[in-house]
Write an enzyme that holds these catalytic residues in place. Structure first.
Site, mmCIF file in Angstrom:
data_model
loop_
_atom_site.group_PDB
_atom_site.id
_atom_site.type_symbol
_atom_site.label_atom_id
_atom_site.label_comp_id
_atom_site.label_asym_id
_atom_site.label_seq_id
_atom_site.Cartn_x
_atom_site.Cartn_y
_atom_site.Cartn_z
ATOM 1 N N LYS A 22 -10.604 -4.175 -2.852
ATOM 2 C CA LYS A 22 -11.422 -2.964 -3.011
ATOM 3 C C LYS A 22 -10.635 -1.877 -3.707
ATOM 4 O O LYS A 22 -11.179 -1.090 -4.462
ATOM 5 C CB LYS A 22 -11.868 -2.453 -1.641
ATOM 6 C CG LYS A 22 -12.961 -3.278 -0.999
ATOM 7 C CD LYS A 22 -13.543 -2.530 0.191
ATOM 8 C CE LYS A 22 -13.641 -3.410 1.414
ATOM 9 N NZ LYS A 22 -12.394 -3.513 2.182
ATOM 10 N N LYS A 43 0.830 -1.214 0.000
ATOM 11 C CA LYS A 43 0.000 0.000 0.000
ATOM 12 C C LYS A 43 0.859 1.256 0.000
ATOM 13 O O LYS A 43 0.496 2.253 -0.612
ATOM 14 C CB LYS A 43 -0.970 -0.007 1.184
ATOM 15 C CG LYS A 43 -2.094 -1.014 0.994
ATOM 16 C CD LYS A 43 -3.206 -0.872 2.007
ATOM 17 C CE LYS A 43 -4.306 -1.893 1.714
ATOM 18 N NZ LYS A 43 -5.379 -1.893 2.675
ATOM 19 N N LYS A 64 -4.626 -10.462 -5.659
ATOM 20 C CA LYS A 64 -5.898 -10.712 -4.957
ATOM 21 C C LYS A 64 -6.965 -9.695 -5.371
ATOM 22 O O LYS A 64 -6.642 -8.541 -5.689
ATOM 23 C CB LYS A 64 -5.686 -10.722 -3.438
ATOM 24 C CG LYS A 64 -5.649 -9.368 -2.772
ATOM 25 C CD LYS A 64 -5.948 -9.465 -1.273
ATOM 26 C CE LYS A 64 -6.050 -8.050 -0.706
ATOM 27 N NZ LYS A 64 -6.655 -7.940 0.582
HETATM 28 N N1 AQP Z 1 -9.440 -11.400 -2.377
HETATM 29 C C1 AQP Z 1 -9.779 -11.857 -1.180
HETATM 30 N N2 AQP Z 1 -10.009 -13.178 -0.993
HETATM 31 C C2 AQP Z 1 -10.364 -13.658 0.226
HETATM 32 N N3 AQP Z 1 -10.525 -12.876 1.314
HETATM 33 C C3 AQP Z 1 -10.324 -11.546 1.179
HETATM 34 N N4 AQP Z 1 -10.399 -10.510 2.024
HETATM 35 C C4 AQP Z 1 -10.098 -9.368 1.382
HETATM 36 N N5 AQP Z 1 -9.812 -9.624 0.093
HETATM 37 C C5 AQP Z 1 -9.940 -10.974 -0.071
HETATM 38 C C6 AQP Z 1 -10.781 -10.629 3.422
HETATM 39 O O1 AQP Z 1 -11.832 -9.697 3.645
HETATM 40 C C7 AQP Z 1 -11.726 -9.182 4.972
HETATM 41 C C8 AQP Z 1 -11.869 -7.682 4.910
HETATM 42 O O2 AQP Z 1 -10.724 -7.029 4.583
HETATM 43 P P1 AQP Z 1 -10.608 -5.452 4.777
HETATM 44 O O3 AQP Z 1 -11.782 -4.747 4.255
HETATM 45 O O4 AQP Z 1 -10.250 -5.133 6.163
HETATM 46 O O5 AQP Z 1 -9.389 -5.067 3.927
HETATM 47 P P2 AQP Z 1 -8.530 -5.848 2.973
HETATM 48 O O6 AQP Z 1 -8.154 -7.197 3.443
HETATM 49 O O7 AQP Z 1 -7.385 -4.992 2.694
HETATM 50 O O8 AQP Z 1 -9.543 -5.996 1.774
HETATM 51 P P3 AQP Z 1 -9.443 -5.301 0.422
HETATM 52 O O9 AQP Z 1 -10.620 -5.626 -0.367
HETATM 53 O O10 AQP Z 1 -8.136 -5.621 -0.185
HETATM 54 O O11 AQP Z 1 -9.559 -3.775 0.814
HETATM 55 P P4 AQP Z 1 -8.600 -2.577 0.543
HETATM 56 O O12 AQP Z 1 -8.362 -2.582 -0.928
HETATM 57 O O13 AQP Z 1 -9.381 -1.411 1.028
HETATM 58 O O14 AQP Z 1 -7.362 -2.823 1.327
HETATM 59 C C9 AQP Z 1 -10.422 -9.704 5.557
HETATM 60 O O15 AQP Z 1 -10.716 -10.798 6.396
HETATM 61 C C10 AQP Z 1 -9.665 -10.192 4.355
HETATM 62 O O16 AQP Z 1 -8.821 -11.285 4.664
#
Ligand code: AQP
Length: 347
Positions: free
Chosen positions: A205, A118, A202
């Site tokens: 968001k 990030k 992966k």
């Molecule tokens: N691609 C994925 N596959 C499986 N699990 C996933 N999680 C996120 N992406 C995947 C799980 O979703 C939960 C929420 O995560 P978060 O919103 O705290 O942030 P994150 O993990 O950083 O998710 P994103 O979508 O990648 O958000 P951004 O882009 O904002 O950082 C967690 O349990 C994560 O494991």
């Protein structure tokens, strides 16, 4: 001991960084939350304090926070079984998070791959101290409830390992039982859903462009388009099999198909093997659309009544604080912080 307190406690949260969660959030985490709430004392929160570690728009954060909570409910999180709340409504998160920062080494925080990814993406001007120390806040989130299990996707494994190290450090410096050392609960199938246009990254968001993301709150037609446009693998035989190394695109589609329909991956692969990827994509797209439409309808019902949604969140925060306040007081005591006179004064 009452039935509620004799059950193991679990905790998990998601950031309201977008108006919609995606299929990875659902398959990797949210789906498990719903399954686990019957057997565990579950706490699920909207991690708004985490979402401000990157540049955010204050005008939309409150709305996104409600939308995230509505999606938890639409997925089946039941406030009668689970405690559902917003992180910033429980000030003890920031308080324990600070103590966690004070036992986190600079080097170990620097090694977090999510921070590296990030911070590369946001550049030095967009990289905050908050982003750097966010895994310590996360450790505080978990330890604040004496949670023993944390249901998360594979991408959170390293953060959970850090939490365990910090908890063990606290117990060794301030005495056994200062905090509970938690375990990660990572789902077997679907722990890492990949981006449809880049199946080696992966689904996220914040992924650039978002073309390879299936959003839970967007028009189902868009999800159908995204799945039909998924990058597949060069293979003249149109072999459909689960083989992450050689066929990452098809393997990702099989994992999604299995998670959404409950069918075994091998059965799905056997059905489509040799028929061409198009058939697999069309049927998967339909299955995802069938999942998304009623999901959105349920979420919209909660969003249409923000007063009721807020009531659920206020109630959840009050229940969460009943657990959090004594845990924080215990850790403050162990740290040697002077108790306020209103709480009995000096020890
Ligand atoms: N691609 C994925 N596959 C499986 N699990 C996933 N999680 C996120 N992406 C995947 C799980 O979703 C939960 C929420 O995560 P978060 O919103 O705290 O942030 P994150 O993990 O950083 O998710 P994103 O979508 O990648 O958000 P951004 O882009 O904002 O950082 C967690 O349990 C994560 O494991």
């Amino acid at each position: 001991m009452s039935e509620a307190t004799s059950r193991q406690r679990i905790l998990s949260g998601m950031q309201p960084t977008d108006g919609s969660l995606h299929l990875g959030n659902y398959i990797g985490a949210l789906r498990q939350w719903v399954a686990l709430q019957d057997d565990f004392e579950a706490l699920y929160f909207v991690a708004d304090l985490h979402s401000v570690t990157v540049k955010h728009d204050p005008a939309v954060l409150a709305e996104r926070t409600r939308r995230t909570a509505a999606q938890y409910l639409a997925a089946g999180v039941d406030p009668a079984k689970s405690i559902l709340f917003v992180q910033s409504h429980v000030p003890e998160h920031a308080q324990l998070g600070w103590l966690m920062q004070c036992v986190t080494g600079f080097g170990e925080a620097s090694r977090m791959t999510q921070f590296k990814d990030k911070s590369t993406k946001h550049g030095s001007d967009g990289t905050t101290v908050g982003l750097f120390s966010y895994p310590s806040l996360q450790a505080g989130d978990i330890c604040l409830y004496d949670a023993s299990l944390v249901p998360v996707g594979e991408d959170q494994r390293q953060h959970l390992e850090l939490t365990r190290n910090l908890a063990e450090r606290m117990n060794s410096r301030f005495g056994a039982g200062t905090v509970v050392v938690p375990d990660a609960h990572i789902v077997k199938g679907g722990a890492k859903i990949m981006d449809l246009t880049n199946p080696t990254a992966k689904m996220s968001k914040s992924s650039s462009g978002g073309k390879g993301v299936v959003w839970l709150m967007e028009d189902a037609k868009r999800a159908v388009k995204a799945i039909k446009g998924a990058v597949t693998d060069a293979d003249e035989t149109f072999g459909v099999r689960y083989d992450v190394e050689n066929k990452p695109g098809i393997s990702n589609l099989l994992v999604i198909f299995s998670a959404i329909t409950g069918r075994e991956i091998d059965d799905i692969a056997a059905e489509y093997d040799g028929r061409g990827y198009g058939y697999l994509k069309v049927d998967l797209a339909e299955a995802v659309a069938e999942f998304i439409r009623p999901f959105q309808e349920r979420a919209e019902i909660y969003l249409a009544d923000p007063a009721e949604l807020d009531r659920v969140l206020v109630d959840g925060a009050a229940r969460a604080r009943e657990i959090a306040a004594p845990v924080l007081a215990r850790v403050y005591d162990r740290f040697g912080l002077l108790r306020p006179a209103s709480a009995g004064g000096a020890r």
